[in-house]
Write a protein that holds these residues in place. Sequence first.
Motif, PDB file in Angstrom:
ATOM      1  N   ASP A   1      32.900  -1.898  16.307  1.00  0.00           N
ATOM      2  CA  ASP A   1      32.623  -1.348  14.984  1.00  0.00           C
ATOM      3  C   ASP A   1      31.122  -1.137  14.797  1.00  0.00           C
ATOM      4  O   ASP A   1      30.302  -1.830  15.399  1.00  0.00           O
TER       5      ASP A   1
ATOM      6  N   GLN B   1      37.796  11.524  16.112  1.00  0.00           N
ATOM      7  CA  GLN B   1      37.841  12.445  14.990  1.00  0.00           C
ATOM      8  C   GLN B   1      39.199  13.132  14.894  1.00  0.00           C
ATOM      9  O   GLN B   1      39.693  13.407  13.792  1.00  0.00           O
TER      10      GLN B   1
ATOM     11  N   ARG C   1      32.232   6.502  11.695  1.00  0.00           N
ATOM     12  CA  ARG C   1      33.277   6.964  12.617  1.00  0.00           C
ATOM     13  C   ARG C   1      32.679   7.849  13.704  1.00  0.00           C
ATOM     14  O   ARG C   1      33.086   7.805  14.881  1.00  0.00           O
TER      15      ARG C   1
ATOM     16  N   GLN D   1      30.829   5.666  16.148  1.00  0.00           N
ATOM     17  CA  GLN D   1      31.815   4.888  16.909  1.00  0.00           C
ATOM     18  C   GLN D   1      32.396   5.723  18.046  1.00  0.00           C
ATOM     19  O   GLN D   1      32.584   5.236  19.163  1.00  0.00           O
ATOM     20  N   SER D   2      32.661   7.015  17.782  1.00  0.00           N
ATOM     21  CA  SER D   2      33.216   7.876  18.823  1.00  0.00           C
ATOM     22  C   SER D   2      32.206   8.143  19.936  1.00  0.00           C
ATOM     23  O   SER D   2      32.582   8.348  21.083  1.00  0.00           O
TER      24      SER D   2
ATOM     25  N   THR E   1      43.687   9.423  10.025  1.00  0.00           N
ATOM     26  CA  THR E   1      43.566   8.107   9.403  1.00  0.00           C
ATOM     27  C   THR E   1      44.648   7.921   8.349  1.00  0.00           C
ATOM     28  O   THR E   1      45.304   8.867   7.914  1.00  0.00           O
TER      29      THR E   1
END
Length: 789
Positions: A677, A703, A656, A659-660, A707
């Motif tokens: 991804d 972030q 994650r 990815q950011s 989720t």
Amino acid sequence: MSLPTKRSSCFSAASSSSSSPPMKKAKNGLHQTPQSQEDDNDKEAFSMEDDPTPAAANLSRKKATLPQPTKKLVIKLNKAKPTLPTNFEENTWAKLQSAIQAIFLMKPVTFDFEGLYQAVDNLCLHKLEEKLYQQIEKECEEHISAALQSLVGQNTDLSVFLSLVEKRWQDFCDQMLMIRSIALSLDRKYVIQNPNIRSLWEMGLQLFRKHLSLAPEVEQRTVTGLLSMIENERLGEAVNRTLLNHLLKMFTALGIYMESFEKRFLECTSEFYAAEGMKYMQQSDVPEYLKHTEGRLHEENERCMLYLDAGTRKPLIATTEKQLLECHISPILDKGFTILMDGRRTEDLQRMYTLLTRVNALEFLRQALSSYIKKTGQRIVMDDEKDKDMVQSLLDFKNSLDTIWEQSFSKNESFGNTIKDSFEHLINLRQNRPAELIAKFLDEKLRAGNKGTSEEELENTLEKVLVLFRFIQGKDVFEAFYKKDLAKRLLLGKSASIDAEKSMISKLKNECGSQFTNKLEGMFKDIELSKEINESFKQSSQARTKLPSGIEMSVHVLTTGYWPTYPQMDAKLPHELNVYQDIFKEFYLSKYSGRRLMWQNSSGHCVLKAEFPKGRKELAVSLFQAVVLMLFNDAQKLSFEDIKDSTNIEDKELRRTLQSLACGKIRVLVKVPKGKDVEDGDEFVFNEDFTASLYRIKVNAIQMKETVEENASTTEKVFHDRQYQIDAAIVRIMKTRKVLSHTLLITELFQQLKFPIKPADLKKRIESLIDREYLERDKNNPQIYNYLA
């Protein structure tokens, strides 16, 4: 020769000082008789004796030695009855009869009215009233009968016929008033003394009523004409209201209004509006129908004031209301209520409320309101795709309902309670989701990024959201999500206003009590205390001598019980950060002995100064993002595996984080190959072509997004906490009752618990307490529980 109006009296006076006989005067009357022929019984004589004059008084003083006679005043009344002339009664009646006939035939009266009045008065004086009354009654009856009979068989138009009837009535009124003025003495002297005798006016009305009943054709045709005129007026035609007024006043004066007219009038009104109500309900929409009904009621009320009898108003309005409103309550509400509510048509709704109030149908309107709120609110709450806008939609919906309640429903308390009850029902259709979304809505409004909102507007929004909060049954779910979001705002410094934050906490405290907000208030205390600790740390000798240069660090010291539980995530931090943490730990433990510090890396955030070929930037990133980016100070290109080994960040969190940095809108790194991804084997390169218009750039958007797993974790924690509350409630009830059936125990639990719960979940908790030997089943009946002390 004229008849005297009063009896005359003869006076005779005698003085003791005179020796002459008393003087006698001739009596005025019909006959002048000689003095010698008068009888003592036919005269009134006054005799004065021994009444001293001034001269006599002087004489008495001179002759005081002489005895004086006693002086007295003696009055003698002699009643004299005048004698009537020959044929006086017949001649007088002939004169009166001639005058009455002239009045009825509307011809000039040849006699002087004063003389006629005097003639009636003389007849009354001589006790001839009864016969005179009968003669006048007979004469009036002949003429009244003839006047009404002349209307029989008239083949004229109804309006012309009504005008003729009115003419007869007006003539009758004028004639009777004139006759009454001539014979006023008869009313004053004979009628008043005989309660069973009608006055001349009432006698005339009785005769008119009698002969009108003997001519039923006239009465029926008159009523038919009146009803026809009123119906034509209802259909929009102009009618002679003066004619209506006079004829209906005639019916009222005759005492036949209710029997002859009102009954048929109300029946025709009912038939007219029954047909009109059916027609208009089919052809027009509800707002138009309500306006039409309102107009009709106004017309009928005006009709009562203009020409109908005052007593007709109540039954007439009731008949109109029944046919236009009471018979169509269901169609009105089914066909138009939803349309008016959706369109926020407060004026039409107010008209509906006012009209239904008249027929005591507000309960039907209240039920329609409840059904509308539940049906409309269900579309808002149950649509998963619109969760993002759910709270705002609910606020708008509630605001519109409040406006309608104030402007259209006259702030009716029953309707206000209906809105509250219906809102509580719909907002709890989904047990936990609305509570969660309300907490997130507040988070959005209280964040620093919420621009364009003044403090007053923000305060108003908080008040409105608090109204929704009151309807929530699962307030513990709200508390869990609100606390988690508040923690992020406080730790990241993203609150729009600390005053607004504290204001919201105060509102929640007033609403739910201090126990509900105890942890939230503790969070603020930790933040304030952390500021003091950081100030002390910066002034300490450890900070001045041991801290690495070029780094500024701020630490939040949090009390575990107040804050959300964060997952413990380890990471290999840069050397400078490790040194800083060790020095701060040494300082803190020296100041607060007996405590233990645990670093929450997942909650940290940093600001990095980055040198790009196209310019220097400041990057606002999370601690994990900072750890990853600082690896590229020593390498141009790194694989996913290399980054994982170097940072020791948990796999999912690392993916994650990368990815950011490489797949979002702001790409500080370039991923090879490209894609959304992060996969095993992907490589990452520092983006030398990176450009941005802003100097400081926020990179931690992903972030900050919550989720599904985080939501599930929060919800699961709420359920876990609820288990303790359920267990405590069961033990508390059983400790008091000792023995209780399963059904009664479940019922009491539903009453005590302030959050929604399923019976199956309660059963599980009961079984758990049985296993832990807090309860036991009765040996004879498994549905009964015993408390084990």
